[in-house]
Design a protein around this motif. Structure first.
Motif, mmCIF file in Angstrom:
data_model
loop_
_atom_site.group_PDB
_atom_site.id
_atom_site.type_symbol
_atom_site.label_atom_id
_atom_site.label_comp_id
_atom_site.label_asym_id
_atom_site.label_seq_id
_atom_site.Cartn_x
_atom_site.Cartn_y
_atom_site.Cartn_z
ATOM 1 N N GLN A 2 0.819 -1.149 0.060
ATOM 2 C CA GLN A 2 -0.029 0.054 0.006
ATOM 3 C C GLN A 2 0.817 1.445 0.064
ATOM 4 O O GLN A 2 1.849 1.290 0.607
ATOM 5 N N PHE A 3 0.493 2.295 -0.687
ATOM 6 C CA PHE A 3 1.104 3.546 -0.790
ATOM 7 C C PHE A 3 0.212 4.496 -1.299
ATOM 8 O O PHE A 3 -0.752 4.152 -1.635
ATOM 9 N N ASP A 4 0.832 5.896 -1.307
ATOM 10 C CA ASP A 4 -0.141 6.840 -1.628
ATOM 11 C C ASP A 4 0.577 7.507 -2.877
ATOM 12 O O ASP A 4 1.702 7.512 -2.997
ATOM 13 N N TRP A 5 -0.093 8.110 -3.859
ATOM 14 C CA TRP A 5 0.460 8.709 -5.018
ATOM 15 C C TRP A 5 -0.296 9.812 -5.625
ATOM 16 O O TRP A 5 -1.554 10.044 -5.470
ATOM 17 N N ALA A 6 0.259 10.800 -6.259
ATOM 18 C CA ALA A 6 -0.346 12.140 -6.909
ATOM 19 C C ALA A 6 0.362 12.239 -8.247
ATOM 20 O O ALA A 6 1.581 12.317 -8.405
ATOM 21 N N ILE A 7 -0.483 12.270 -9.133
ATOM 22 C CA ILE A 7 -0.141 12.638 -10.508
ATOM 23 C C ILE A 7 -0.486 14.076 -10.988
ATOM 24 O O ILE A 7 -1.660 14.483 -10.719
ATOM 25 N N TYR A 8 0.146 15.012 -11.565
ATOM 26 C CA TYR A 8 -0.075 16.178 -11.903
ATOM 27 C C TYR A 8 0.090 16.392 -13.409
ATOM 28 O O TYR A 8 0.863 16.465 -14.020
ATOM 29 N N PRO A 9 -1.394 16.611 -13.966
ATOM 30 C CA PRO A 9 -1.324 16.454 -15.629
ATOM 31 C C PRO A 9 -0.568 17.606 -16.068
ATOM 32 O O PRO A 9 -0.810 18.948 -15.795
ATOM 33 N N ASP A 10 -0.043 17.267 -17.453
ATOM 34 C CA ASP A 10 0.748 18.123 -18.089
ATOM 35 C C ASP A 10 1.726 19.029 -17.312
ATOM 36 O O ASP A 10 2.000 20.179 -17.719
ATOM 37 N N LYS A 11 2.273 18.641 -16.427
ATOM 38 C CA LYS A 11 3.100 19.397 -15.437
ATOM 39 C C LYS A 11 4.754 18.750 -15.969
ATOM 40 O O LYS A 11 4.696 17.578 -15.759
ATOM 41 N N ASN A 12 5.480 19.633 -15.973
ATOM 42 C CA ASN A 12 6.895 19.173 -16.085
ATOM 43 C C ASN A 12 7.789 18.742 -14.958
ATOM 44 O O ASN A 12 7.112 18.608 -13.803
ATOM 45 N N HIS A 13 9.278 18.620 -15.021
ATOM 46 C CA HIS A 13 9.929 18.166 -13.817
ATOM 47 C C HIS A 13 9.660 19.039 -12.588
ATOM 48 O O HIS A 13 9.908 18.638 -11.517
ATOM 49 N N GLY A 14 9.312 20.289 -12.954
ATOM 50 C CA GLY A 14 9.311 21.174 -11.910
ATOM 51 C C GLY A 14 8.105 21.305 -11.279
ATOM 52 O O GLY A 14 7.973 21.702 -10.112
ATOM 53 N N ILE A 15 6.880 20.724 -11.794
ATOM 54 C CA ILE A 15 5.701 20.734 -11.176
ATOM 55 C C ILE A 15 5.345 21.980 -10.376
ATOM 56 O O ILE A 15 5.286 22.192 -9.333
ATOM 57 N N TYR A 16 4.950 22.866 -11.460
ATOM 58 C CA TYR A 16 4.528 24.059 -10.996
ATOM 59 C C TYR A 16 3.572 24.899 -11.903
ATOM 60 O O TYR A 16 3.321 24.222 -13.056
ATOM 61 N N GLY A 17 3.101 26.027 -11.586
ATOM 62 C CA GLY A 17 2.209 26.469 -12.488
ATOM 63 C C GLY A 17 0.826 26.797 -11.751
ATOM 64 O O GLY A 17 0.123 25.926 -11.285
ATOM 65 N N GLY A 18 0.343 28.168 -11.403
ATOM 66 C CA GLY A 18 -0.922 28.351 -10.838
ATOM 67 C C GLY A 18 -0.796 27.988 -9.489
ATOM 68 O O GLY A 18 0.217 28.272 -8.865
ATOM 69 N N ASN A 19 -1.937 27.338 -8.838
ATOM 70 C CA ASN A 19 -1.797 26.679 -7.624
ATOM 71 C C ASN A 19 -1.053 25.515 -7.353
ATOM 72 O O ASN A 19 -1.147 24.977 -6.310
ATOM 73 N N THR A 20 -0.143 24.888 -8.506
ATOM 74 C CA THR A 20 0.325 23.641 -8.347
ATOM 75 C C THR A 20 1.320 23.392 -7.063
ATOM 76 O O THR A 20 1.086 22.449 -6.581
ATOM 77 N N ARG A 21 2.276 24.295 -6.985
ATOM 78 C CA ARG A 21 3.059 24.072 -5.973
ATOM 79 C C ARG A 21 2.499 24.197 -4.517
ATOM 80 O O ARG A 21 2.913 23.499 -3.494
ATOM 81 N N LEU A 22 1.435 25.192 -4.421
ATOM 82 C CA LEU A 22 0.710 25.209 -3.234
ATOM 83 C C LEU A 22 0.202 23.903 -2.996
ATOM 84 O O LEU A 22 -0.082 23.400 -1.858
ATOM 85 N N HIS A 23 -0.530 23.259 -3.956
ATOM 86 C CA HIS A 23 -1.252 21.998 -3.761
ATOM 87 C C HIS A 23 -0.428 20.939 -3.327
ATOM 88 O O HIS A 23 -0.796 19.871 -2.455
ATOM 89 N N LEU A 24 0.651 20.943 -3.998
ATOM 90 C CA LEU A 24 1.685 19.711 -3.740
ATOM 91 C C LEU A 24 2.220 19.807 -2.329
ATOM 92 O O LEU A 24 2.226 18.882 -1.693
ATOM 93 N N TYR A 25 2.595 21.053 -2.102
ATOM 94 C CA TYR A 25 3.263 21.230 -0.620
ATOM 95 C C TYR A 25 2.258 21.080 0.463
ATOM 96 O O TYR A 25 2.497 20.700 1.409
ATOM 97 N N THR A 26 0.845 21.424 0.277
ATOM 98 C CA THR A 26 -0.132 21.123 1.120
ATOM 99 C C THR A 26 -0.382 19.544 1.285
ATOM 100 O O THR A 26 -0.278 19.127 2.287
ATOM 101 N N LYS A 27 -0.291 18.798 0.126
ATOM 102 C CA LYS A 27 -0.593 17.372 0.157
ATOM 103 C C LYS A 27 0.601 16.851 0.971
ATOM 104 O O LYS A 27 0.548 16.123 1.733
ATOM 105 N N MET A 28 1.730 17.283 0.563
ATOM 106 C CA MET A 28 3.338 16.642 1.511
ATOM 107 C C MET A 28 3.186 16.858 2.770
ATOM 108 O O MET A 28 3.402 16.085 3.857
ATOM 109 N N THR A 29 2.706 18.275 3.092
ATOM 110 C CA THR A 29 2.562 18.309 4.702
ATOM 111 C C THR A 29 1.480 17.798 5.343
ATOM 112 O O THR A 29 1.874 17.283 6.388
ATOM 113 N N ASN A 30 0.620 17.332 4.703
ATOM 114 C CA ASN A 30 -0.622 16.812 5.505
ATOM 115 C C ASN A 30 -0.098 15.241 5.570
ATOM 116 O O ASN A 30 -0.265 14.491 6.458
ATOM 117 N N PHE A 31 0.717 14.788 4.274
ATOM 118 C CA PHE A 31 1.164 13.350 4.558
ATOM 119 C C PHE A 31 2.028 13.250 5.700
ATOM 120 O O PHE A 31 2.098 12.170 6.496
#
Length: 721
Positions: free
Chosen positions: A687-716
């Motif tokens: 068992q594991f958790d995962w998140a996929i960000y559509p159309d995001k490159n190696h930096g995974i950014y744009g709009g609220n993307t970084r905020l969403h990612l770091y919120t997810k990691m913080t909660n994890f």
């Protein structure tokens, strides 16, 4: 564990009341730029050595300008070009002068191709006549002035063109360019990413010849990515990407003569890679660096356009690999300055035009980390090094004869320099863990500070409202080595309590994360986590940089072995500290760091309770040739090195909580890595958790993307540590 200094992120001189320090950092502040710093954008030293130019933008009027300043007074002298005075251009994002600075290229409508490459609409602006001229009606790549400023060479659809700015005519000098087959004058994906250059053509000093590299990608395997976008059907992006052990583009070198209109191929015997070309001080002599596939045999070759002869003037070999740099300077007599690790540390050397060593200019158990240039008038070389400790950077000068070395920077931390064209001044960019970026004008003769240009005192005043925890530097003795480490403890740290430990690392060959410099966005995140009761630490293990070639190259052919052992053992040791809860240790990383964190929770499943891996390599067989083979050789030669240390082959060992994150449009570390890891974990019933960000490159950014990612990691982290 030996501590050698502690620096606070708050200046001791700032006086604030206790009540004013009640604010807590939020993720919204971090990713909305609340803690961004001021800098100097697109700094260019004018040819006279007395003035410099900067790209400025008035945010209210949205006017963009290139403004000239006086080094001595720091006062604005004039506006060279402004969109307020040009009808054709509403804005531009970069500028490049002709050699005589009478003309300037302005970049507009720029769009990225890959990490470094871009397409744009370019204009030439004649400063004296105050007239603009469009270089091409198409979006082009890498426009570059001829030495006399009357022509511009550029690449369009993989072919090289020359625009005559006097006649207005455009000449096409190659015609075989074709997408995913033949590239002329710019690099392919893997050269751009791993040899870090895009423009693969060069004017000679007289403007009579252009040298260029041709890439034949015909036999390179093709990679494709779905771009989901907003339409009914996704589109597919296809590009040539050579994975480890597969075919690379075949490269060849040519010289085009403008007067004769003919092209000659340069005959290079051992050129599997051509990572650099550069004309020497002699307009008839072209230099090319050629490299074998293992990247441990480097030749510097001189090509004479008059008789088409070639000569190997320098040959360096290494048991592991040789790093490619831009540290090659030709002097007036065609002798040259070069950097090399051949004595075990990266140092500066002076060679004659025949390739015979004149002298080693710098030496000692420390690394030269940047080369700034050579002043022919004073005979001095300017460079940056870690002589004052591997986590610090200082600016130095030394004579070409190896004497008279002088440290020009005075403050402990990270110093870097931008020199005036005549080497009489330099602008020093300084920061440390306690001082945000500060730009000062300095005298290049003795390093003395003349004036401050930019500070970030306003940011310090803002941060005074937060009760920020300290970042503490130390070393930790692991597996026989003293490894650099930083640690952030809660501001109200109680040594009688036990805290969970969250570790960060990158660990890639030659990298460094433990450095005495100002905070980046992640540092604020770590401070936020510390405010919430976590201890955050980072250890630079074996294989990281700036401690000598042996330390860096120890991981050769075994990526993910010694670095992982160091992180696991460091975690074990830190877990023995009375204030750390050994049952609550986590680790995270991005890219190479994601590869590492994945390995750590698998191979160190008795130490780590949780791990986060963002955009990780999960099997080096999936990554590109140049990077992977530099450190691992090919899978055909080193199968065990690839397989024994790839996380995908150890999924059955997973015990703790694991979060896997990737962007689907990652052209660098393909989402294939995560998909194959997911399938392996599923088949192992883990068992594991995962998140996929559509159309995001190696930096995974744009709009609220970084905020969403770091919120997810913080909660994890909160849920699992």
């Amino acid at each position: 564990m030996k501590k050698y200094f502690i620096l606070s992120v708050l200046l001791a001189g700032l006086t604030t009341s206790l009540t004013a320090q009640d604010r807590q950092i939020t993720l919204e502040e971090i990713w909305n730029g609340a803690f961004s710093t001021e800098g100097m954008d697109v700094l260019h030293s004018m040819k006279n050595g007395k003035q410099y130019s900067i790209l400025n933008m008035d945010r209210q009027s949205k006017v963009v300008s290139v403004d000239k300043y006086d080094y001595n007074t720091l006062e604005k002298v004039e506006t060279i070009v402004s969109t307020a005075d040009i009808e054709d251009i509403r804005y531009f994002t970069s500028y490049t002068f002709s050699d005589d600075e009478s003309r300037v290229l302005l970049a507009t409508d720029v769009e990225p191709v890959y990490r470094h490459s871009k397409l744009g609409t370019y204009y030439m602006y004649d400063i004296q006549r105050k007239k603009t001229q469009k270089i091409s009606n198409n979006k082009i790549q890498e426009p570059t002035f001829s030495p006399d400023g009357n022509k511009v060479a550029f690449v369009y659809k993989n072919n090289i063109y020359i625009k005559d700015l006097v006649s207005g005519e455009t000449e096409q000098i190659t015609s075989d360019g074709e997408k995913n087959k033949i590239i002329n004058g710019v690099t392919d994906w893997v050269y751009e990413e791993e040899f870090a250059f895009v423009r693969a053509f060069e004017w000679n000093a007289d403007g009579t010849d252009i040298a260029y590299i041709k890439f034949d990608e015909s036999e390179v395997p093709e990679f494709s990515m779905d771009i989901y976008g907003n339409e009914l059907y996704p589109v597919q992006q296809e590009f040539k990407y050579p994975k480890a052990g597969e075919n690379n583009a075949k490269v060849s070198l040519f010289v085009y003569n403008l007067e004769k209109g003919n092209t000659k191929q340069v005959q290079l015997e051992n050129a599997y890679y051509i990572p650099r070309i550069k004309w020497t001080s002699d307009a008839d002599i072209l230099s090319a660096q050629v490299l074998n596939r293992h990247q441990n045999d480097l030749e510097l070759v001189f090509y004479n356009t008059k008789d088409a002869s070639t000569k190997v003037v320098l040959n360096e070999k290494d048991e592991a690999y040789i790093d490619i740099t831009d540290n090659l300077t030709f002097l007036h007599d065609n002798s040259f300055i070069w950097t090399s690790e051949k004595d075990g540390y990266n140092h500066i050397y002076h060679y004659g035009k025949d390739g015979k060593l004149i002298r080693q200019v710098t030496e000692g158990p420390w690394e030269v980390t940047d080369y700034y240039g050579y002043d022919a008038k004073t005979g001095r070389i300017f460079y940056q090094s870690v002589e004052n400790g591997s986590i610090n950077r200082d600016v130095y000068a030394i004579r070409l004869n190896g004497r008279g070395k002088e440290r020009l920077s005075s403050q402990e931390g990270t110093n870097s320099a931008t020199f005036s064209a005549d080497f009489s001044y330099f602008i020093n960019a300084y920061s440390s863990v306690s001082v945000p970026p500060r730009y000062t004008l300095n005298n290049a003769r003795n390093g003395k500070e003349i004036k401050e240009i930019v500070d970030n005192d306003a940011l310090l005043q803002k941060l005074a409202n937060y009760n920020l925890p300290e970042k503490q530097f130390s070393t930790i003795h692991v597996n026989g080595y003293d490894l650099n480490m930083w640690m952030i403890k809660p501001a109200d740290f109680d040594p009688n309590k036990k805290y969970p430990l969250f570790m960060f690392q990158y660990s890639g060959p030659g990298s460094q994360q433990v450095a005495n410099r100002w905070a980046g966005a992640n540092d604020y995140w770590y401070q936020m986590l510390a405010e919430q009761g976590y201890i955050v630490a980072c250890v630079d293990g074996r294989g990281t940089g700036f401690k000598g070639a042996d330390f860096k190259k120890m991981t050769y052919k075994e990526l993910g072995k010694y670095e992982v052992e160091d992180q696991i053992e460091a975690a074990r040791q830190l877990g023995k500290e009375p204030y750390i809860d050994a049952e609550r240790i986590g680790i995270w990383g991005w890219s190479y760091g994601g590869f590492m964190s994945s390995n750590c929770i698998l191979k160190g499943n008795d130490v780590f309770k949780m791990a986060i891996a963002v955009a990780p390599v999960t099997n080096w067989r999936f990554y590109d040739t140049i990077y992977t083979e530099r450190y691992m050789r090919t899978p055909q030669e080193n199968a065990s090195g690839y397989d024994d240390n790839s996380p995908i082959n150890h999924v059955e060992k997973l015990k703790g909580a694991y979060l896997l994150v990737h962007g689907t449009a990652d052209d660098n570390v393909h989402v294939q890595n995560t998909m194959r890891m997911v399938e392996a974990l599923v088949q192992a019933n883990k068992q594991f958790d995962w998140a996929i960000y559509p159309d995001k490159n190696h930096g995974i950014y744009g709009g609220n993307t970084r905020l969403h990612l770091y919120t997810k990691m913080t909660n994890f982290i909160k849920e699992n540590l």
